[in-house]
Design an enzyme around this catalytic site. Structure first.
Site, PDB file in Angstrom:
ATOM      1  CB  SER A 138      -0.889   0.006   1.255  1.00  0.00           C
ATOM      2  OG  SER A 138      -1.528   1.253   1.421  1.00  0.00           O
ATOM      3  CE1 TYR A 148      -3.794  -2.181   5.574  1.00  0.00           C
ATOM      4  CE2 TYR A 148      -2.811  -0.111   4.881  1.00  0.00           C
ATOM      5  CZ  TYR A 148      -3.473  -1.288   4.575  1.00  0.00           C
ATOM      6  OH  TYR A 148      -3.784  -1.574   3.259  1.00  0.00           O
TER       7      TYR A 148
END
Length: 257
Positions: A138, A148
């Site tokens: 990401s 994350y």
């Protein structure tokens, strides 16, 4: 015909990879937790494109689930030519608000599963002298933003490091770093998306086309959109202290915590 194994294949980016690869004539091994959805997906892709679509139910948050996929990747009688480590999720909430069990599960899926499945796949691929791995990360990997972002940063560093180690072996590895894509990701995490600007959304099918093009070009990192490439260029020259404050605020507003 070559075979691709896709984790998290039933929705979002994983489903887009499955559609594209099936349309291109690749056989598939579809991996997810929901057997019913997997069977429906396999039937649809087989009927539409005439390819073989194998169903493999596995929960990559468990050792047994990861081991199931490892065994399939290492099977010498049914070679996998392309592995797409796509399975992942987000947790809603700031650090200390998210239960530790959920944080550890994220690391299990985003890091341990990627490590183990990449190892199983590339070992077999190196023996054959060919193969490819796409590990879905990401753009959050490039900004300081909690568990994350940290887990996705690990995916990027790991993938590019292994790509260098296996250079010349015929095995290619690439970290794919998308931005916002309309998938089930935010819904599953209980995150609203109404406040995300329209220009930030990417189309999953176009993203997959760009990713496969970058893999074929031998890239070890793919940011498959000019808008996000420009944003990441700004990130590179922004002081880390300032960047941390900005990403903390925008992360709470737009993305996984």
């Amino acid at each position: 015909m070559t075979t691709a194994l896709i984790t998290g294949s039933t929705a979002g980016i994983g489903a887009a990879f499955a559609r594209r690869l099936a349309a291109d004539g690749h056989n598939l091994v579809l991996v997810a937790r929901d057997t019913k959805r997997l069977q429906e997906q396999a039937t649809e892709l087989h009927d539409r494109h005439g390819i073989e679509a194998e169903v493999l139910t596995a929960d990559l948050a468990t050792d047994d689930g990861i081991a199931t996929v490892e065994r399939r990747l290492a099977d010498p009688k049914a070679a996998v030519d392309l592995l797409i480590n796509n399975a992942g999720f987000g947790n809603k909430g700031s650090f200390l608000d998210v239960p530790m069990a959920d944080e550890l599960t994220m690391l299990k899926v985003h890091c341990e599963a990627v490590l183990r499945l990449t190892s199983a796949a590339t070992g077999a691929m190196r023996e054959r002298g060919r193969g490819g791995v796409i590990n879905v990360a990401s753009v959050a990997a490039f900004v300081p933003r909690g568990t994350y972002g940290a887990s996705k940063a690990w995916v990027v560093q790991f993938t590019q490091g292994v790509a260098k180690d296996l250079a010349g072996s015929g095995v290619r590895l690439m970290a794919l770093c998308p931005g916002f894509v309309r998938t089930e990701f935010h819904e599953r995490a209980g995150m609203g998306t109404d406040n995300i600007p329209k220009w930030m959304w990417l189309d999953a099918d176009k993203l997959v086309t760009a990713a496969l093009t970058d893999l074929n070009r031998g890239k070890s990192l793919s940011i498959p959109d000019p808008r996000y490439k420009a944003l990441m260029g700004v990130v590179k020259v922004t002081p880390r202290g300032l960047l941390g404050g900005v990403t903390s605020r925008t992360g709470r507003k737009y993305g996984p915590q």
